[in-house]
Design an enzyme around this catalytic site. Structure first.
Site, short mmCIF file in Angstrom:
data_model
loop_
_atom_site.label_atom_id
_atom_site.label_comp_id
_atom_site.label_asym_id
_atom_site.label_seq_id
_atom_site.Cartn_x
_atom_site.Cartn_y
_atom_site.Cartn_z
N GLU A 161 -8.98 -30.48 38.59
CA GLU A 161 -9.43 -29.18 37.89
C GLU A 161 -9.03 -29.25 36.59
O GLU A 161 -9.60 -29.22 35.58
CB GLU A 161 -9.12 -28.03 38.79
CG GLU A 161 -10.27 -28.05 40.14
CD GLU A 161 -11.55 -28.14 39.95
OE1 GLU A 161 -11.99 -27.60 38.88
OE2 GLU A 161 -11.88 -28.91 40.49
N HIS A 221 -17.65 -29.57 32.32
CA HIS A 221 -16.58 -29.43 33.10
C HIS A 221 -16.81 -30.37 34.35
O HIS A 221 -16.25 -31.38 34.76
CB HIS A 221 -16.07 -27.84 33.67
CG HIS A 221 -14.90 -28.06 35.02
ND1 HIS A 221 -13.76 -28.04 34.63
CD2 HIS A 221 -15.41 -28.19 36.31
CE1 HIS A 221 -13.08 -28.03 35.79
NE2 HIS A 221 -14.06 -28.05 36.86
N GLU A 222 -18.16 -30.09 35.11
CA GLU A 222 -18.62 -30.92 36.16
C GLU A 222 -19.03 -32.24 35.86
O GLU A 222 -18.68 -33.45 36.33
CB GLU A 222 -19.98 -30.23 36.56
CG GLU A 222 -19.70 -28.84 37.12
CD GLU A 222 -18.77 -28.68 38.26
OE1 GLU A 222 -18.50 -29.58 38.94
OE2 GLU A 222 -17.91 -27.37 38.23
N HIS A 237 -15.87 -34.29 35.94
CA HIS A 237 -15.43 -34.67 37.20
C HIS A 237 -16.17 -36.03 37.53
O HIS A 237 -15.73 -36.75 38.20
CB HIS A 237 -15.88 -33.69 38.06
CG HIS A 237 -15.06 -32.55 38.26
ND1 HIS A 237 -13.69 -32.63 38.62
CD2 HIS A 237 -15.32 -31.24 38.63
CE1 HIS A 237 -12.83 -31.67 38.76
NE2 HIS A 237 -13.78 -30.67 38.68
#
Length: 312
Positions: free
Chosen positions: A216, A141-142, A145
């Protein structure tokens, strides 16, 4: 996941990002026009655009120092470094992010920087609470980003919001100073500009929160793409938010009472994130049949140890 559907989802998220930033810019321009006139409004927008074009992202090491995170070398955490390298390769990152540890018992993770120079921080609480494959889901997930350059967009949105705050404050001070003269001269006052002057900071902040939520959701989708399944992140989110590890917590999470307004949360509600991730399960049919066992087979990026770094 079907490549066409994935491309459509990415385009939708990009469109939402552009529209939200454009809305914030329009709001800032109107506010500058009310406070100082057309010339100043154009100048403010030009300066903001120039700041986005030349403004560098926050240096990862400086940001990590602010959060008191310490760098993790390969000797400190070989399993995590192997995981990070594997996930970065799957995401198509040319430059490997630096790895940091946050000495906090609270489960947390964040990324700073852009695709050229970045860093990922994981807390000790996160590493000790989650299974290896769940840690990989959160890290993916990071990394998503970073790949999407979300931090740059959010920095730009924050800059617009701060300038909006300053202009609104200046406008309200001018309004208070000139109000006696307006009352004495009995000049007709237009309430719409005054309302905008007062409400602009709140409106800009709400749009900024909406932009954060869009990013997100997009990073959640990126985690599923990188991992080859949404299940690792679903499991991690349920365990972090609801505090019920194991089979029951995975399938039947019990939500804790909300302690803050949903409207002002920078992240979307966890229940909504999990719901959206579950909706894309059919696009990963091979992993949906036996998700827990398959996750460990397909993503052996940390190893068999529950606490690969020995952090407590």
């Amino acid at each position: 996941m079907n490549q066409t559907r994935l491309t459509q989802s990415r385009l939708a998220h990009e469109l939402k990002t552009v529209l939200m930033i454009a809305l914030m810019a329009v709001l800032l321009g109107l506010l500058a026009y009310i406070v100082a006139g057309a010339v100043i409004a154009v100048l403010v927008l030009a300066l903001i655009a120039g700041a986005y074009a030349v403004g560098p992202s926050m240096a990862p090491r400086l940001a990590m120092r602010f959060f008191k995170a310490r760098s993790l070398s390969y000797l400190d955490a070989p399993g995590l470094h192997q995981m990070l390298r594997s996930l970065s390769s799957r995401a198509g990152l040319e430059n490997l992010p630096e790895l940091y540890l946050i000495p906090s018992p609270t489960p947390a993770a964040f990324a700073v920087g852009d695709s050229d120079k970045s860093a990922v921080a994981l807390s000790a609480g996160l590493l000790n609470r989650l299974e290896p494959v769940e840690i990989a889901g959160v890290t993916a997930h990071e990394i998503s980003h970073i790949r999407n350059n979300d931090m740059r967009a959010m920095w730009f949105a924050m800059l617009i919001s701060r300038v909006t705050d300053l202009l609104s404050m200046a406008g309200q001070v001018l309004l208070i100073i000139t109000l006696p003269m307006v009352l004495i001269s009995q000049v007709t006052v237009s309430w719409l500009p005054i309302a905008l002057l007062i409400m602009a900071p709140s409106l800009s902040y709400l749009v900024q929160l909406g932009l954060s939520r869009v990013h997100e959701f997009k990073a959640d989708l990126g985690s599923a793409e990188i991992m080859g399944s949404p299940e690792p992140l679903i499991s991690a989110l349920a365990k972090i938010e609801y505090g019920r590890p194991g089979f029951l917590g995975y399938w039947f999470p019990m939500k804790r009472p909300e302690t803050e307004s949903v409207l002002f949360r920078t992240h979307p509600p966890t229940a909504e994130r999990i719901r959206r991730l579950k909706e894309i399960r059919p696009h990963y049919p091979m992993l949906a049949r036996d998700s827990r066992r398959t996750m460990h087979r397909r993503v052996p990026v940390i190893g068999n140890s529950r606490r690969p770094m020995g952090l407590t």
